[in-house]
Design an enzyme around this catalytic site. Sequence first.
Site, PDB file in Angstrom:
ATOM      1  N   ASP A  86      44.585   8.672  42.545  1.00 28.98           N
ATOM      2  CA  ASP A  86      45.785   8.982  43.304  1.00 28.98           C
ATOM      3  C   ASP A  86      45.520  10.342  43.940  1.00 28.98           C
ATOM      4  O   ASP A  86      44.672  11.111  43.489  1.00 28.98           O
ATOM      5  CB  ASP A  86      46.995   8.998  42.368  1.00 28.98           C
ATOM      6  CG  ASP A  86      48.303   8.945  43.152  1.00 28.98           C
ATOM      7  OD1 ASP A  86      48.234   8.882  44.402  1.00 28.98           O
ATOM      8  OD2 ASP A  86      49.365   8.976  42.530  1.00 28.98           O
ATOM      9  N   ASP A 121      50.073  10.959  50.183  1.00 30.75           N
ATOM     10  CA  ASP A 121      51.337  10.435  50.723  1.00 30.75           C
ATOM     11  C   ASP A 121      52.501  11.354  50.389  1.00 30.75           C
ATOM     12  O   ASP A 121      52.344  12.339  49.668  1.00 30.75           O
ATOM     13  CB  ASP A 121      51.591   9.010  50.207  1.00 30.75           C
ATOM     14  CG  ASP A 121      51.567   8.940  48.678  1.00 30.75           C
ATOM     15  OD1 ASP A 121      51.080   9.889  48.043  1.00 30.75           O
ATOM     16  OD2 ASP A 121      52.029   7.929  48.122  1.00 30.75           O
TER      17      ASP A 121
END
Lengths: 522, 522
Positions: A86, A121
């Site tokens: 991530d 993100d």
Amino acid sequence: MSFEVRHSDLAARIGKIETMHGAFETPVFIPVIHPVKQIVDTKFLEKLGFKIVITNAYTTLKYYGTEACERGIHDIINYNGVVMTDSGGYQVLRYGSVEVNPQTMAAFQKDISSDIAVPLDKPTGYGLSYELAKEYVQQTLNNARETLDTIHEAREEKIESQVDDNCVDTIWVGPIQGAEHSGLVKYSAESLDTLGFKIMALGSPVELMEAYEFALLAQMIAATKRAIPTKPIHLFGAGHPLTISLIVALGCDMFDSASYVLYAKEDRYIHANGTSKLRDLSYFPCQCPTCLSYTVKELLDLDKEKRTAEVANHNLYMLQAEVSIVKQTIVDGRLWEYVMQKAHAHPKVMEALELLKNFEFLEYGTPLFKRRALFMFDPLDQYRPEAKRFRRMVSNFRSPKYKRKRLVLYPELDIHPFYSSTTFVNLTKKFPDAQICTYSPFLGIIPVEISDIFPAAHNLIPRKTLTNSQAKDYPTFIDSLNRFLIENSFEEVLIVEDHFILEVIEKITTQKPNFKVLRLQE
Amino acid sequence: MSFEVRHSDLAARIGKIETMHGAFETPVFIPVIHPVKQIVDTKFLEKLGFKIVITNAYTTLKYYGTEACERGIHDIINYNGVVMTDSGGYQVLRYGSVEVNPQTMAAFQKDISSDIAVPLDKPTGYGLSYELAKEYVQQTLNNARETLDTIHEAREEKIESQVDDNCVDTIWVGPIQGAEHSGLVKYSAESLDTLGFKIMALGSPVELMEAYEFALLAQMIAATKRAIPTKPIHLFGAGHPLTISLIVALGCDMFDSASYVLYAKEDRYIHANGTSKLRDLSYFPCQCPTCLSYTVKELLDLDKEKRTAEVANHNLYMLQAEVSIVKQTIVDGRLWEYVMQKAHAHPKVMEALELLKNFEFLEYGTPLFKRRALFMFDPLDQYRPEAKRFRRMVSNFRSPKYKRKRLVLYPELDIHPFYSSTTFVNLTKKFPDAQICTYSPFLGIIPVEISDIFPAAHNLIPRKTLTNSQAKDYPTFIDSLNRFLIENSFEEVLIVEDHFILEVIEKITTQKPNFKVLRLQE
């Protein structure tokens, strides 16, 4: 990237994804690994059969810097399977921002040989206004685009410098945002799809789950699944035992969570229906190796660090067991039953199930024929894909002309198919020219001619449910009979005295044929 | 013999029984051990935490003869825990008769130091006429009497010969027969109780279970439990994973079975919702040590003998896990929820649950207060003991005289207790002299004065269930309102436009007060 699907039921798929460091099977629970202070040994995870883990590239960058690029992420976390990374989005959600840009995170994840990586993100979390959520979605899309640009440039440089690079590359994941704003989720998903991402990852469910807003979660997944029907879908931060079957049924192929260790730190023990505080347990409702080696008291008496590790181990066993159960259930074609059963663990999960009625996409993965009988208990079961399909088939059924004088409607029996019952034989003797049908509140009208087609002859319903059903609860039935009457224009309909069909007839809106009620003995 | 109960829920009890060879906790699953050709090592059973096993005294007598009396049954089967012995009744059921008499079996079981022993009985099985079943019951009673006589004589001889015998003796079990003839079961149980047996054992459920006649099984247990409310109840031959929670909830404290090994011989693998053929499994839905050491294919590839042993091991782990789950559920006070959830595994189990409505004895063991909220989903939940009790409490509630001019009925909110909601504050402002009540289809009328009493403020119901309930499905509600109106004779009743209460009012049979319907906004 290949995604090979071997079994499916509802929107769930048993599939296989290949990466640089081997393949893994979906649906898969992916444990979150801390790149610096990991509590459960990654070697133990390998032993448990976890073929993929996820770790945080941002934390890795902060702590190891360029050392990570030299060693690679697999060496850093001492794990030989598939490593997903991530990008720091979680940190953005918690702390508002991070001190890196998408290009840096893209290059870094590539350089540390991440097998599956996520562009930096900006998670929408839960509770943002539409406008703000849209801004976040847009920024995430921009980041995703920049990420792909960075990767493409790096690739072109490599090609120019003639480096041999035949092995599979890092797989990039499209981070879908939008949370409870379904329109934004759809927009986000479609845009990322167009950009060419091979796996989609749905962000921000953690806060929804913590608030037990499982219905909103289901809507969010549905919006994604409608936009992305075939590519694998990852769900970020989903490690609650109550919801695994539901999210898999809705089409999540991968999901990661640190719940096993976060719960363990609070002495929370995962069981089939949720979690319990360790001190509230008198017995371990489990036979995993960890639970077999301690009594509850012994586990409570361990020092905090050791206890946390042991509870985390147990939690991993339980999550792994739940995924195995769900996978076997997919193979058995019993996922609908399992999701329904599981929902009885908590009213909030049950609330989410009401939505399944309108999730037409659950039908695509549901096999046309199943070896096992459908079990149906609740009015909600009339909406399972097999029942919807059967009613559609019946809506195309046309009774032969010579039979249109008379329709005989007979309540469902235990004997399947109906034509093998003596009741049917007697009915044909008495009404040789009639169209004979049985009916089930769950499946609708069942013309005897197709009473052996799945699932007409392959279902089991508690007797009480069959005899006590109320017309009000079965709008699909009323609709099914309405259509059948319109399409076949019978002159007369014979029904037996059965409270369900009598109630239904009151609700028939089409121009009614002549209904005649018979006693069961007649 | 002491039977110490520590927790209870419904008719289930967590208790402790002392024997010559130590104590064991109930509810307990007792694996059947073959005295000659046992497949699973009894040492492994000890390791798994099984503190009691059962073996067949008749087979032991046939094979070992007097050697058994010298060695004792514990040595014969190489097991140090509690050994219960069956007497040959099973052989009677299978082969019609055995070549021994009750006296012989009584003396033999005593001589081999059986901890818990059963008189030679004549099982009714399933499907006998009332007359024949009665004959069997009578013969079993005679045998039981002769058994006790034999034991008493032996004891007197011992006392005369001044043998010191302070240790606990063999505990004799009263074998209840009668099967589906509830009247005979009652007669059988009461007669054995009078004879002084300390533990009761209910025979013949195997054939009922094999026929999935779980409703008949439940009736048989209920007949026993009504006759024998306190003494421990054993159920013979009950090892089906689907029914463990149900039989425990109905009050079976002990149950034995050879299912783990019988299934294993047929390659049947026990899982939470039933059994599966090993070859139908793609995944092990389990994390027991056995399942962790093989893949399905590896297990299938073992030779038959080894495979049978391994599947039997797994089956034992699963049965043990199910019992632990049920025990923890008793401690948590969630047994009703668990039984309901489990019933969703098979329509035939669900059919049996309809009977719970009228099983008043489920109330005795259910705590008056529980720490956890009740979860209610289905109309059947209106019959759970806590709901019955609450309605009884309300039926004794009398509204103060000055409030009897007006009753305000308001649908249940999420906020508990109701008096802490702003809705309540607004209602009191608007109707200062009115009796204010909420209502829930499951609990009935809830006067605000007792809206914080368990379970009025301790329950969770899916929103959809609350808003979509139909009066027809809640006869207890109609009755509860009827009584409330009779006892408090209000002049006027204000209700808000809510389809449930409107439907209920149509069904009110008492002399109706003046009903006035308000919009929710008013």
